[in-house]
Design a protein around this motif. Structure first.
Motif, short mmCIF file in Angstrom:
data_model
loop_
_atom_site.label_atom_id
_atom_site.label_comp_id
_atom_site.label_asym_id
_atom_site.label_seq_id
_atom_site.Cartn_x
_atom_site.Cartn_y
_atom_site.Cartn_z
N THR A 1 0.80 -1.29 0.05
CA THR A 1 -0.13 -0.01 0.12
C THR A 1 0.87 1.37 -0.17
N PRO A 2 1.93 1.39 0.56
CA PRO A 2 2.71 2.65 0.40
C PRO A 2 3.10 3.09 -1.04
N SER A 3 2.83 1.93 -2.02
CA SER A 3 3.03 2.34 -3.38
C SER A 3 1.91 3.62 -3.67
N LEU A 4 0.89 3.79 -2.66
CA LEU A 4 -0.19 4.76 -3.00
C LEU A 4 0.62 6.29 -2.84
N VAL A 5 1.70 6.14 -2.08
CA VAL A 5 2.28 7.36 -1.74
C VAL A 5 3.65 7.31 -2.23
N GLN A 6 3.80 6.60 -3.42
CA GLN A 6 5.31 6.50 -4.26
C GLN A 6 6.36 5.96 -3.28
N ALA A 7 5.96 5.34 -2.24
CA ALA A 7 7.12 4.75 -1.25
C ALA A 7 6.72 3.24 -1.12
N GLY A 8 6.30 2.61 -2.37
CA GLY A 8 6.32 1.22 -1.96
C GLY A 8 7.18 0.26 -2.17
N ALA A 9 7.02 -1.05 -1.85
CA ALA A 9 8.10 -1.98 -2.03
C ALA A 9 7.40 -3.33 -2.60
N SER A 10 7.79 -3.45 -3.89
CA SER A 10 7.20 -4.56 -4.63
C SER A 10 8.41 -5.66 -5.08
N ALA A 11 7.82 -6.79 -5.46
CA ALA A 11 8.56 -7.84 -5.76
C ALA A 11 7.86 -8.43 -6.88
N LEU A 12 8.66 -8.80 -8.02
CA LEU A 12 8.09 -9.19 -9.15
C LEU A 12 8.85 -10.55 -9.87
N CYS A 13 8.17 -11.24 -10.53
CA CYS A 13 8.63 -12.51 -11.18
C CYS A 13 8.14 -12.74 -12.57
N GLY A 14 8.88 -13.67 -13.26
CA GLY A 14 8.24 -13.62 -14.44
C GLY A 14 7.71 -15.12 -14.92
N GLY A 15 6.69 -15.21 -15.77
CA GLY A 15 6.05 -16.41 -16.15
C GLY A 15 7.12 -17.02 -17.04
N ARG A 16 6.54 -18.38 -17.73
CA ARG A 16 7.10 -18.89 -18.70
C ARG A 16 7.60 -18.32 -19.93
N TRP A 17 6.96 -17.49 -20.38
CA TRP A 17 7.24 -16.76 -21.51
C TRP A 17 7.82 -15.27 -21.40
N ALA A 18 7.96 -15.02 -20.21
CA ALA A 18 8.39 -13.60 -20.00
C ALA A 18 10.01 -13.31 -20.42
N THR A 19 10.22 -12.18 -21.15
CA THR A 19 11.75 -12.12 -21.52
C THR A 19 12.38 -11.20 -20.60
N GLU A 20 13.59 -10.98 -20.62
CA GLU A 20 14.40 -10.26 -19.74
C GLU A 20 13.96 -8.54 -20.10
N PRO A 21 13.86 -8.37 -21.22
CA PRO A 21 13.08 -6.92 -21.62
C PRO A 21 11.90 -6.79 -20.71
N ASP A 22 10.97 -7.80 -20.79
CA ASP A 22 9.63 -7.76 -20.18
C ASP A 22 9.86 -7.36 -18.61
N LEU A 23 10.74 -8.01 -18.09
CA LEU A 23 11.21 -7.89 -16.42
C LEU A 23 11.56 -6.67 -16.21
N ALA A 24 12.47 -6.11 -17.19
CA ALA A 24 13.04 -4.82 -17.32
C ALA A 24 11.78 -3.71 -17.15
N THR A 25 10.81 -4.03 -18.04
CA THR A 25 9.88 -2.95 -18.29
C THR A 25 9.02 -2.89 -17.18
N ALA A 26 8.61 -4.05 -16.60
CA ALA A 26 7.68 -4.17 -15.48
C ALA A 26 8.47 -3.66 -14.09
N GLY A 27 9.81 -3.82 -14.29
CA GLY A 27 10.47 -3.31 -13.04
C GLY A 27 10.47 -1.64 -13.05
#
Ligand SMILES: NC(=O)c1ccc[n+]([C@@H]2O[C@H](COP(=O)([O-])OP(=O)(O)OC[C@H]3O[C@@H](n4cnc5c(N)ncnc54)[C@H](OP(=O)(O)O)[C@@H]3O)[C@@H](O)[C@H]2O)c1
Length: 275
Positions: free
Chosen positions: A128-154
């Motif tokens: 929820t602190p993302s709502l004030v631009q102070a969030g903490a997120s973690a991400l992971c890719g699925g089977r077909w996600a590419t490195e550029p996809d992870l970079a874009t989401a990041g």
């Protein structure tokens, strides 16, 4: 030195709720793409109007139509609405698009199965602190996600706070630590305010002191890079006030209870996935 920003292209949000609002604010603030490259859909007309008026982005009604020319589709509806949204979008998202989901507890395989083979999915667990631009997120890719996809989401998630990359198997632990984490900190704030009230400290003063203390302690930990146990030891002089407080916490087993609580959150996240 300026860091090159990835070109995220056309970004379409399915669901224009609180999280989508935080992300649109972050993306525009970070200059990741122009206003006219962002589209949002929502079943609520008032949310579509709000986004148009406040952010100058395109508001759309039909989900299938909205994603046709998208480079990134952000699924930002509640988990309960996801099955319906996946059914609607199946076959409509371009093969070249990245699908980013911020819905809690929905694995990448569900989205891949729902949207069709080859769909490039990145799953994100924000807080929820993302709502004030102070969030903490973690991400992971699925089977077909590419490195550029992870970079874009990041890059998209970095516009609202810190981003960590994890294995999907760690997502339940992330949910327990940083997803539910703000609630543990608010719980601590409640404790301090309740104790302050018992000591008849003025409520406004207690709130200001509590907020500044939590913010200051977090900054001290971040800026010194020291382990929290070391920072705690530095506030705890022998026979002093902090030691008196910590002795009570130790006697009552609060540390162990807290660890158990976080592990219970992880277990619950795993159970919810199966249900
Ligand atoms: N809020 C957070 O801090 C937070 C933290 C971690 C993860 N998340 C995740 O982020 C996601 C979004 O959360 P939020 O708090 O932004 O939710 P929210 O405020 O409820 O926003 C979702 C919006 O999508 C709309 N919607 C429902 N079905 C739709 C459909 N078929 N097509 C288009 N729009 C539709 C909803 O309308 P109705 O209200 O009428 O259904 C609502 O306006 C959730 O999956 C949540 O698990 C949120």
């Amino acid at each position: 030195m300026s860091v090159a920003k990835p070109d995220v292209g056309n970004v379409v949000f399915i669901g224009a709720g609180n999280m989508a609002e935080a992300l649109v604010k972050g993306i525009l603030g970070g200059g990741l793409c122009p206003r006219n490259a962002i589209g949002v859909t929502d079943v609520r007309p008032e949310r579509r109007e709000y986004f148009e008026k406040h952010f100058g982005v395109r508001a759309l009604t039909a989900n299938r139509e909205a994603v046709r020319r998208a480079d990134v589709v952000v699924l930002a509806v509640k988990p309960q609405a996801m099955a319906e949204v996946l059914g609607e979008l199946r076959g409509a998202i371009p093969k070249t698009a990245l699908v980013m989901t911020i819905a809690a507890g929905i694995p990448t395989t569900s989205l891949e199965d729902g949207l069709g083979e080859g769909t490039r999915v990145v799953r994100v667990m924000p807080n929820t602190p993302s709502l004030v631009q102070a969030g903490a997120s973690a991400l992971c890719g699925g089977r077909w996600a590419t490195e550029p996809d992870l970079a874009t989401a990041g890059a998209l998630m970095a516009s609202v706070g810190l981003v960590a990359r994890v294995k999907e198997a760690d997502m339940d632990a992330v949910t327990a630590v940083s997803g539910s984490g703000p609630a543990y900190v608010f719980f601590l704030a409640e404790v301090l305010l309740h104790a302050a009230e018992k000591m008849q400290l003025d409520a406004g003063t207690a709130r200001d002191l509590t907020v500044a203390t939590i913010e200051g302690a977090a900054r001290l930990m971040k800026e010194t890079g020291l382990p929290p146990a070391e920072l705690r030891a530095r506030v705890t002089s022998k026979g002093g006030t902090t030691e008196a407080a910590l002795n009570v916490l130790r006697e009552k087993g609060v540390f162990e209870s807290f660890v158990e609580a976080v592990l219970a959150a992880r277990r619950r996240a795993a159970e919810l996935l199966k249900s």
